[in-house]
Design a protein around this motif. Structure first.
Motif, PDB file in Angstrom:
ATOM      1  N   MET A 177     -10.150   3.133 -12.657  1.00 31.24           N
ATOM      2  CA  MET A 177      -9.243   3.119 -11.496  1.00 31.24           C
ATOM      3  C   MET A 177     -10.057   3.038 -10.217  1.00 31.24           C
ATOM      4  O   MET A 177     -11.119   3.622 -10.103  1.00 31.24           O
ATOM      5  CB  MET A 177      -8.411   4.404 -11.496  1.00 31.24           C
ATOM      6  N   TRP A 178      -9.544   2.299  -9.275  1.00 30.16           N
ATOM      7  CA  TRP A 178     -10.273   2.141  -8.008  1.00 30.16           C
ATOM      8  C   TRP A 178     -10.265   3.439  -7.231  1.00 30.16           C
ATOM      9  O   TRP A 178      -9.300   4.193  -7.245  1.00 30.16           O
ATOM     10  CB  TRP A 178      -9.641   1.040  -7.164  1.00 30.16           C
ATOM     11  N   ASP A 179     -11.353   3.610  -6.487  1.00 26.91           N
ATOM     12  CA  ASP A 179     -11.462   4.781  -5.631  1.00 26.91           C
ATOM     13  C   ASP A 179     -10.925   4.425  -4.250  1.00 26.91           C
ATOM     14  O   ASP A 179     -11.677   4.147  -3.335  1.00 26.91           O
ATOM     15  CB  ASP A 179     -12.944   5.164  -5.522  1.00 26.91           C
ATOM     16  N   TYR A 180      -9.621   4.373  -4.107  1.00 27.05           N
ATOM     17  CA  TYR A 180      -9.042   4.029  -2.812  1.00 27.05           C
ATOM     18  C   TYR A 180      -8.998   5.262  -1.921  1.00 27.05           C
ATOM     19  O   TYR A 180      -8.708   6.367  -2.383  1.00 27.05           O
ATOM     20  CB  TYR A 180      -7.627   3.486  -2.989  1.00 27.05           C
ATOM     21  N   MET A 213      -4.082   4.181   0.492  1.00 27.53           N
ATOM     22  CA  MET A 213      -2.850   4.486  -0.246  1.00 27.53           C
ATOM     23  C   MET A 213      -1.685   4.704   0.718  1.00 27.53           C
ATOM     24  O   MET A 213      -0.542   4.327   0.443  1.00 27.53           O
ATOM     25  CB  MET A 213      -3.048   5.712  -1.147  1.00 27.53           C
ATOM     26  N   PHE A 232      -0.570   1.405   1.813  1.00 29.09           N
ATOM     27  CA  PHE A 232       0.069   0.713   0.684  1.00 29.09           C
ATOM     28  C   PHE A 232       1.504   1.204   0.488  1.00 29.09           C
ATOM     29  O   PHE A 232       2.427   0.433   0.296  1.00 29.09           O
ATOM     30  CB  PHE A 232      -0.754   0.925  -0.591  1.00 29.09           C
ATOM     31  N   CYS A 277      -2.888  -7.084  -4.521  1.00 26.93           N
ATOM     32  CA  CYS A 277      -3.092  -5.730  -4.998  1.00 26.93           C
ATOM     33  C   CYS A 277      -2.872  -4.725  -3.880  1.00 26.93           C
ATOM     34  O   CYS A 277      -2.612  -5.094  -2.735  1.00 26.93           O
ATOM     35  CB  CYS A 277      -4.505  -5.610  -5.529  1.00 26.93           C
ATOM     36  N   ALA A 278      -3.031  -3.467  -4.198  1.00 23.58           N
ATOM     37  CA  ALA A 278      -2.797  -2.407  -3.219  1.00 23.58           C
ATOM     38  C   ALA A 278      -3.702  -2.567  -2.005  1.00 23.58           C
ATOM     39  O   ALA A 278      -3.260  -2.374  -0.871  1.00 23.58           O
ATOM     40  CB  ALA A 278      -3.036  -1.049  -3.873  1.00 23.58           C
ATOM     41  N   SER A 279      -4.961  -2.953  -2.218  1.00 21.55           N
ATOM     42  CA  SER A 279      -5.853  -3.041  -1.060  1.00 21.55           C
ATOM     43  C   SER A 279      -5.532  -4.281  -0.228  1.00 21.55           C
ATOM     44  O   SER A 279      -5.779  -4.285   0.973  1.00 21.55           O
ATOM     45  CB  SER A 279      -7.321  -3.011  -1.484  1.00 21.55           C
ATOM     46  N   GLU A 313     -15.863  -4.150  -4.763  1.00 19.93           N
ATOM     47  CA  GLU A 313     -15.184  -5.226  -5.491  1.00 19.93           C
ATOM     48  C   GLU A 313     -13.901  -5.656  -4.790  1.00 19.93           C
ATOM     49  O   GLU A 313     -13.310  -6.676  -5.130  1.00 19.93           O
ATOM     50  CB  GLU A 313     -14.817  -4.778  -6.913  1.00 19.93           C
ATOM     51  N   LYS A 314     -13.438  -4.851  -3.866  1.00 23.30           N
ATOM     52  CA  LYS A 314     -12.167  -5.135  -3.204  1.00 23.30           C
ATOM     53  C   LYS A 314     -12.368  -5.586  -1.761  1.00 23.30           C
ATOM     54  O   LYS A 314     -11.396  -5.740  -1.025  1.00 23.30           O
ATOM     55  CB  LYS A 314     -11.290  -3.873  -3.244  1.00 23.30           C
TER      56      LYS A 314
END
Ligand SMILES: Cc1ncc(COP(=O)(O)O)c(C=O)c1O
Ligand SMILES: Cc1ncc(COP(=O)(O)O)c(C=O)c1O
Ligand code: FES
Ligand code: FES
Lengths: 385, 158, 385
Positions: free
Chosen positions: B1-4, B9, B12, B67-69, B107-108
């Protein structure tokens, strides 16, 4: 059954209660997959990171240098094969005669696949000869694999001196530290070691988890190919509970290193007591350069299995040779490599202690053992010689 | 899971300024910058309302497929843009977008690149400058969506 | 955090309480090494045997045909590599486009090592074409590896029909049954399968244990080389607690197969409810030939990660693609292989149930999901098109 006196800790160990407590929540409560895209699974990533940092700390390594595996055998196999794949042109391996089957049998297999393997001999104290090592090393040597400490005799190899020589020839240096971890302090920061194997069940974590140290910058190819777990270095859904357990066990092992002297005192008491009370006995290996918990003693004229089964009657657990080879009828390859006389070879017993071993237990063994040996010797045709 | 980050969040779950801009007054112009496509899995339409006289962005809204980001980056972008002069806005980097969210996983980062490119597209459209492709890009394709390579991302991240 | 609604059972499962109870004694009480020459360790051999018989029984196999491994990935790797080593002259592998990375990434690696790999394509229902299979098979084909059921779509392959064809060409037949075991009945006695992989953590046993079925008579070479454990087929001290857990889980899975219909009813309720309440949605894969617990649904115009993170706010766990690929930015290779339109490809979600899933949980998902999808679609630039 009588109370068990467990002196077979080089074979496997009891799981520490704190380790069990640490891992339990990850079976039925936090059972998610750390790769998942939901908090329930994703939060597991954090505990895996913590465990990695605990293991790294025990080795003086960085977190990114730790790859979780399923056991010492996997670590040993993965390390050697990765070292070979990283240097496809080099076709020579150096190891010792007294390695664990996880290295020796792999090397025999690799010989059939076209590699040349040098098995360094050991002297009567179980030590290799640096000249033989240097004479064996060539530019074609891909990897040198030497165990940190021997599982049967506890003999410790001078790893950093060996590593210095290995590095001069540009080979990778793998160390099977399954028996050393938690018994002697290790520090990868100041070490020559490129790859190092450890196994959880030898340090009071459960069976089925281990780790491989891979020095930063060393090219690595996974043995188990699959998903992106362990940053592509080991496929397969992470054994979360096992990883958490190994982390905790590493933390406890680090703490325990400070009081390992207690184990040594008990081991010495046992050994001295046996030598004093029973004639025709001798310590196998190197009495000075040894793990603090291990004593391998040869009882002349009798046979190991008979001793073990007699001790078993009293609930005393020990072993002859490694657990892995004791299914076979052959005397231990390690003791044979020491060049022990036949009269001792077959009657050698390993006692291996842990932080759970008590003085009462040692006293009990000293009380029981002379009678056991006596009885068996009376049966022996060689006794009267 | 991404470390947002919590900020990611929060944006988002409660995106600011979503949708189109339909109303404008005299002296205002509405332009749209679009990047990405449904094929790639990410796309962004950025709508700007620009005051012609002051050259100021009076309103900014977005529509995002991603995606969320990507959604959070778009939302943060519109907030950063409101009230800026067009020429100032041109200087906005994807890094600023990411920073305003307390950072994005490496990565995002390209999700924020998408915002910066949509902005560029909108302002070029406004100024009548033709949009160039990203063909000169070499390296491994990371985000197929925009033909963004890892080399380009590294350049942008630095 | 809200109560978790766990619909990600194809990623990993909760350990059954009975499984946990069965394994617990082997951590701190009976922690011995089964290879040992004392009762304390030796008695463990019996429980390992019992577990082996439980796993064998679930598969309709014989005990001697079961090799314990550490996970599905190890099983898959070991099976393919063993099949290749057993037939060193054959250099061709056949598999499908929709396999798990444990097969696909291994095959890509093997291509670099000089093997030729055919990746069979699938149609929009996820099924392979028998003609393509037959056209690909030659006397040079060492192994055909086809998964029993797909982890993302749940699509079930006609394994025995495939096996019949494979056998005509003398190739070995490996089946990755990680997702099928415990969800559909298997019987090796009447099967064409030579090698079959299963993984504990998909059937309510812990992570870190799995098994490989090796048909009697099939030559096998170990992947992990070490001691004599698993009759020389897998080195490494046995993960006793894991093995006991897998045995118990296999027993429970066998019992549960009779009531798997309940899971299907809930799955269908979820699926029908979603299709009825939310426009522009479709079931991916083959609605008829599917695991009873899996539903993969495409939501047009929106992106999967955004859906998952929105559901996560409600404590609902699902996944897009396999957990193994969700660390990457690529849409799932399985869904791409089905040739799904782009508008669906990126917005597909897998719901996977277990025997623990309740109707209340399904109702809650049906209550929450329409709002989630609506909100995201309002953000989407494609919605209004
Ligand atoms: C079809 C399939 N094969 C193999 C695996 C790999 O299993 P494991 O994660 O136990 O290595 C999985 C699950 O991740 C799977 O779904
Ligand atoms: C020195 C040494 N190396 C490797 C191993 C293998 O470890 P495992 O049993 O965890 O595979 C052992 C123990 O059995 C060992 O003592
Ligand atoms: S006589 Fe029993 S092992 Fe040789
Ligand atoms: S926009 Fe977020 S992954 Fe591409």
């Amino acid at each position: 059954m009588t109370n068990t006196i467990y002196l077979d800790n080089n074979a496997t160990t009891k799981i520490d209660e704190d380790v069990l407590a640490a891992m339990l929540p990850y079976f039925t409560t936090y059972y998610g997959n750390p790769s998942s895209m939901h908090t329930f699974g994703g939060q597991i990533g954090k505990v895996v990171r913590q465990a990695r940092s605990q293991v790294a700390s025990l080795l003086g390594a960085e977190e990114s240098e730790i790859v979780f595996t399923s056991c010492g055998t996997e670590g040993d196999n993965a390390a050697i094969l990765a070292a070979l794949k990283a240097q496809p042109k080099k076709k020579h391996i150096i190891t010792t005669e007294v390695e664990h089957p996880a290295i020796l049998n792999l090397c025999r297999r690799l010989e059939r696949d076209g590699y040349t393997v040098t098995y360094l001999s050991v002297n009567s104290k179980g030590q290799i000869d640096f000249d033989e090592l240097e004479a064996s090393l060539t530019g074609n040597t891909a990897v040198v694999s030497v165990m940190y400490a021997n599982n049967e005799t506890g003999v410790i190899f001078p790893i950093e001196q060996i590593g210095q020589i290995v590095k001069e020839y540009g080979a990778l240096f793998h160390v099977d530290a399954v028996q050393a971890v938690g018994k002697i302090p290790l520090d990868m920061k100041t070490s020559t070691i490129d790859l190092l194997t450890l196994s959880g069940h030898k340090i009071h974590a459960p069976k089925g988890i281990g780790a491989l140290y891979v020095r930063k910058g060393v090219r690595f190819r996974p043995l188990l190919i699959g998903g992106h777990q362990e940053r592509g270095r080991r496929g397969g859904t992470e054994n979360v509970a096992g990883i958490v357990a190994l982390g905790k066990a590493a933390e406890l092992a680090q703490q325990h290193l400070g009081s390992i002297g207690r184990e040594k005192i008990l081991r010495d008491k046992l050994e001295q007591g046996i030598l004093a009370a029973i004639p025709n006995t001798a310590v196998n290996g190197d009495p000075d350069n040894r793990l603090p918990n291990t004593s391998n003693i040869g009882f002349k004229f009798i046979e190991g299995e008979a001793i073990l089964l007699s001790l078993d009657e009293y609930g005393i657990c020990a072993s002859s040779g490694s657990a892995c080879s004791s299914g076979s009828l052959e005397p231990s390859h390690v003791l044979r490599a020491l060049g022990l006389p036949y009269s001792v070879l077959h009657g050698s017993i390993r006692f291996s202690l842990s932080r759970y071993t008590t003085e009462t237990e040692i006293d009990r063994v000293l009380e029981v053992l002379p009678g056991v040996i006596d009885r068996l010797r009376e049966l022996s045709p060689f006794n009267s010689d | 899971m991404w470390d947002y980050t919590d900020k990611v969040m929060e944006h988002f779950h409660n995106p600011r300024n979503q949708g189109k801009i339909t109303e404008k007054q005299e002296g205002e112009e509405i332009v749209t910058g679009q990047v990405g496509s449904i094929a790639c899995g990410d796309a962004l339409k950025l709508h700007l309302k620009i005051d012609e006289e002051t050259q100021t962005i009076k309103d900014a809204t977005f529509q995002t497929f991603g995606c969320a980001s990507a959604i959070a980056s778009s939302s943060a972008l519109t907030e950063l843009l409101k009230g800026r002069k067009v020429d100032e806005a041109m200087k906005l980097t994807n890094k600023e977008i990411a920073e305003s969210l307390g950072g994005l996983p490496e990565e995002k980062m390209h999700c924020s690149v998408m915002g910066q490119e949509a902005l560029e597209a909108a302002i070029y459209t406004y100024k009548g400058i033709p949009l160039d492709d990203h063909e000169e890009d070499e390296g491994n394709l990371i985000c197929r969506c925009f033909g963004i390579s890892d080399t380009k991302i590294k350049r942008i991240i630095r």
